[in-house]
Structures are given as structure tokens and as C-alpha cells.
Scaffold this active site. Structure first.
Site, PDB file in Angstrom:
ATOM      1  N   SER A  57       0.798  -1.233   0.000  1.00  0.00           N
ATOM      2  CA  SER A  57       0.000   0.000   0.000  1.00  0.00           C
ATOM      3  C   SER A  57       0.824   1.274   0.000  1.00  0.00           C
ATOM      4  CB  SER A  57      -0.962   0.022   1.191  1.00  0.00           C
ATOM      5  OG  SER A  57      -0.246   0.180   2.403  1.00  0.00           O
ATOM      6  N   HIS A  96       0.956   4.399   6.674  1.00  0.00           N
ATOM      7  CA  HIS A  96       0.385   5.228   5.612  1.00  0.00           C
ATOM      8  C   HIS A  96       0.828   6.679   5.769  1.00  0.00           C
ATOM      9  CE1 HIS A  96      -3.170   2.477   4.214  1.00  0.00           C
ATOM     10  NE2 HIS A  96      -1.989   2.022   3.864  1.00  0.00           N
ATOM     11  N   ASP A 124      -8.222   6.707   4.084  1.00  0.00           N
ATOM     12  CA  ASP A 124      -8.311   5.528   4.946  1.00  0.00           C
ATOM     13  C   ASP A 124      -9.571   5.442   5.800  1.00  0.00           C
ATOM     14  OD1 ASP A 124      -5.937   4.502   4.045  1.00  0.00           O
ATOM     15  OD2 ASP A 124      -4.741   5.248   5.727  1.00  0.00           O
TER      16      ASP A 124
END
Length: 181
Positions: A57, A96, A124
Site C-alpha cells: 500500500s 500510511h 483511509d
């Protein structure tokens, strides 16, 4: 006789003194690792100062298997920083990038919104706990301050293929017991 036969004979010949010495040595190794880990926690301000990137990701910034070094200070989180955070109800932390920060004027608290670099579609909010729109300070484990590429891949392999973990630790244990020092 072969490797296994020689190893068994070597195990039979270990005396009590060697066994005690081996247990003390292994105990010192484990204790040293724990002390180093606790020291890293104190220096970095993070409960987990080292994490492994488990998914794709965050590509291209970080690849699966990269090890990240974290730090958590009092300075505010800024958009663009890469953070590691926990979601209520999930065991595995997430790596992230912060895309939005909402600072509260009345306190030093803040809210952040994150997104994986490789997740093109949305932020998210879909992976946060039900009803949660933002992350707060208590969700953030730390911010990435450095990394080692692909070094954590061994951790991923041992997690996904347990037999490899058992074979590796068994071989190390056998080597430790049969080596004469």
C-alpha cells in the site's frame, strides 16, 4: 555417520557444566535483546520503534519487507509525513501517509487523515473503526524516520510459512547445542 548421527552423538556427550553454560549464554542473549529494545523505546518515544512494511500500500515509497525506524516526539504531525498507527479492534499496525491534519486550537491534540500512496481511490476512512473519521494522537505509534529496504522480508516469510520458522530455530538450537567452544 552423517550430520544427524554426529549431532546426536555430540548431544549425548554434553555434560552438565556445558548445559548450564549454554542456558546462561542463551539467557544473556535474550536479556541483552530485551534491554536494547527497551532502550530504543525510551530513546524514540515509541512503543514499537521498528516495524516491517507488510503490504504494497505504500509503494513506491516503501516496499513490502522494508523495515521502518520510528520516532514519536511532541512536535505536531504534518501532512506528508509517514506514520504508523493502530486501529481499534485490529492487531496489526498500518503504515500510511498523513494527507490532512486538523489541529485543535484549545488543546495540543490533533486529528489526522491518512492514505496509502498506492491506494489511489480513497483515503483511509474505510479502514478506520466504524464511525471513526479521523485518527487521534493515541492511535499514532510513531513517524517514519528511516528504513532498511527488504531486510524485514524474513519476518514476513516466517509469519506466512511457519515451517520455515520452526526449521530455522531448530537448526540454530541444534547448532548452539552441538558447537564446542
Amino acid at each position: 555417520m552423517g550430520f544427524i548421527g554426529d549431532s546426536i552423538e555430540s548431544l549425548k556427550s554434553i555434560n552438565v557444566r556445558q548445559s548450564i553454560e549454554l542456558v546462561i549464554t542463551l539467557g544473556m542473549i535474550v536479556s541483552s535483546a530485551l534491554v536494547i529494545w527497551k532502550l530504543l523505546m525510551c530513546v524514540t518515544g515509541c512503543e514499537s520503534p521498528v516495524v516491517v512494511v507488510l503490504t504494497e500500500s505504500m509503494e513506491p515509497a516503501f516496499q513490502r519487507g522494508d523495515i521502518l525506524f520510528l520516532r514519536m516526539g511532541e512536535e505536531p504531525i504534518r501532512a506528508g509525513e509517514i506514520v504508523v498507527f493502530n486501529i481499534d479492534g485490529r492487531d496489526i499496525p498500518i503504515v500510511h501517509r498523513v494527507i490532512k491534519v486538523h489541529e485543535r486550537n484549545d488543546t495540543a491534540d490533533f486529528d489526522v487523515l491518512t492514505k496509502g500512496d498506492n491506494n489511489r481511490e480513497a483515503d483511509d476512512r474505510g479502514i478506520y473503526a466504524p464511525g471513526q473519521e479521523w485518527l487521534q494522537r493515541h492511535h499514532i505509534m510513531g513517524r517514519a524516520v528511516g528504513f532498511l529496504p527488504y531486510v524485514g522480508y524474513l519476518t514476513i516469510i516466517m509469519t506466512e510459512k511457519l515451517i520455515i520458522k520452526y526449521v530455522l530455530f531448530g537448526a540454530l538450537g541444534l547448532l548452539a547445542m552441538t558447537s564446542k567452544g
